[in-house]
Motif scaffolding. Sequence first.
Motif, PDB file in Angstrom:
ATOM      1  N   ARG A   1       0.839  -1.158  -0.047  1.00  0.00           N
ATOM      2  CA  ARG A   1       0.015  -0.095  -0.035  1.00  0.00           C
ATOM      3  C   ARG A   1       0.728   1.341  -0.120  1.00  0.00           C
ATOM      4  NH1 ARG A   1      -4.150   0.233   4.842  1.00  0.00           N
ATOM      5  NH2 ARG A   1      -5.804  -0.412   3.498  1.00  0.00           N
ATOM      6  N   GLY A   2       0.653   2.109  -0.740  1.00  0.00           N
ATOM      7  CA  GLY A   2       1.312   3.299  -0.801  1.00  0.00           C
ATOM      8  C   GLY A   2       2.425   3.356  -2.021  1.00  0.00           C
ATOM      9  N   SER A   3       2.590   2.260  -2.588  1.00  0.00           N
ATOM     10  CA  SER A   3       3.539   2.158  -3.810  1.00  0.00           C
ATOM     11  C   SER A   3       2.842   2.509  -5.145  1.00  0.00           C
ATOM     12  CB  SER A   3       4.177   0.654  -3.785  1.00  0.00           C
ATOM     13  OG  SER A   3       3.351  -0.191  -4.154  1.00  0.00           O
TER      14      SER A   3
ATOM     15  N   GLY B   1      -0.900   1.380  -6.162  1.00  0.00           N
ATOM     16  CA  GLY B   1      -1.928   2.532  -6.587  1.00  0.00           C
ATOM     17  C   GLY B   1      -2.398   2.349  -7.949  1.00  0.00           C
TER      18      GLY B   1
END
Length: 186
Positions: A119-121, A125
Amino acid sequence: MLLAYADSVSPSSSPQPNNIFLLAGQSNMSGRGGVTNGTWDGVVPPECQPNPSILRLSADLAWVEASEPLHKDIDANTTCGVGPGMAFANSAVNRDSSLGVVGLVPCAVGGTKISEWGRGSYLYGQMVRRATAAVRGGCRIQALLWYQGESDTVNLQDAEMYKGRLEKFFTDLRADLQSPLLPIIQ
C-alpha cells in the motif's frame, strides 16, 4: 511500468464485462511464454485463444477483446508473451456460462518484489485505480489472480519477510477494494 490512469473507463458501445478478475504479480503473470531473447514467437495455445466473452482493460482504460499478450501495454518495458490469464478466463467461461462477459484487468510487472506492491507504492496505486475503473458500471471483482514471489528469493531478508508482506498486501487490497472476502488465487 503501468501506464494507466483510472479517472474513468472510456465510454464505448462495445460489450461491458459482468465479472472482473484482476491479474497481478510479476513476469509469469504478465506473460513470458514463448519469449526468447526478447522476442515473442506469436504462438498462442488453444486454451489461450481469444473469445468474444473475454475482455481486457487496456492501459488507456478501454474494454477491448482480450488476446495474448494480455500485459503488452501494462508491462511495457519488456516483451510479453503468453501468461495464465487467458487460459484461466477461457476455462472459467467454458465451465460457468452464468459468468457472462468476463473482464480481465492486467496489472503485473515483471521482476517486481512484494515490497513494490505494498500500500502506498506505485504498483499498488495503479492496481487499485485500474480495479476501481473496471467496476464502474456495476460489475463485480470476482478474484485476484496473484503470481509473484521469485524476486523475493534472491535476498534472505526478503525471503524471510515475504509471508508477512504478502498477508499485509492481501489485507490492504481487500480493504481498499471494499471486498473483505475477495478470493485470491495463487
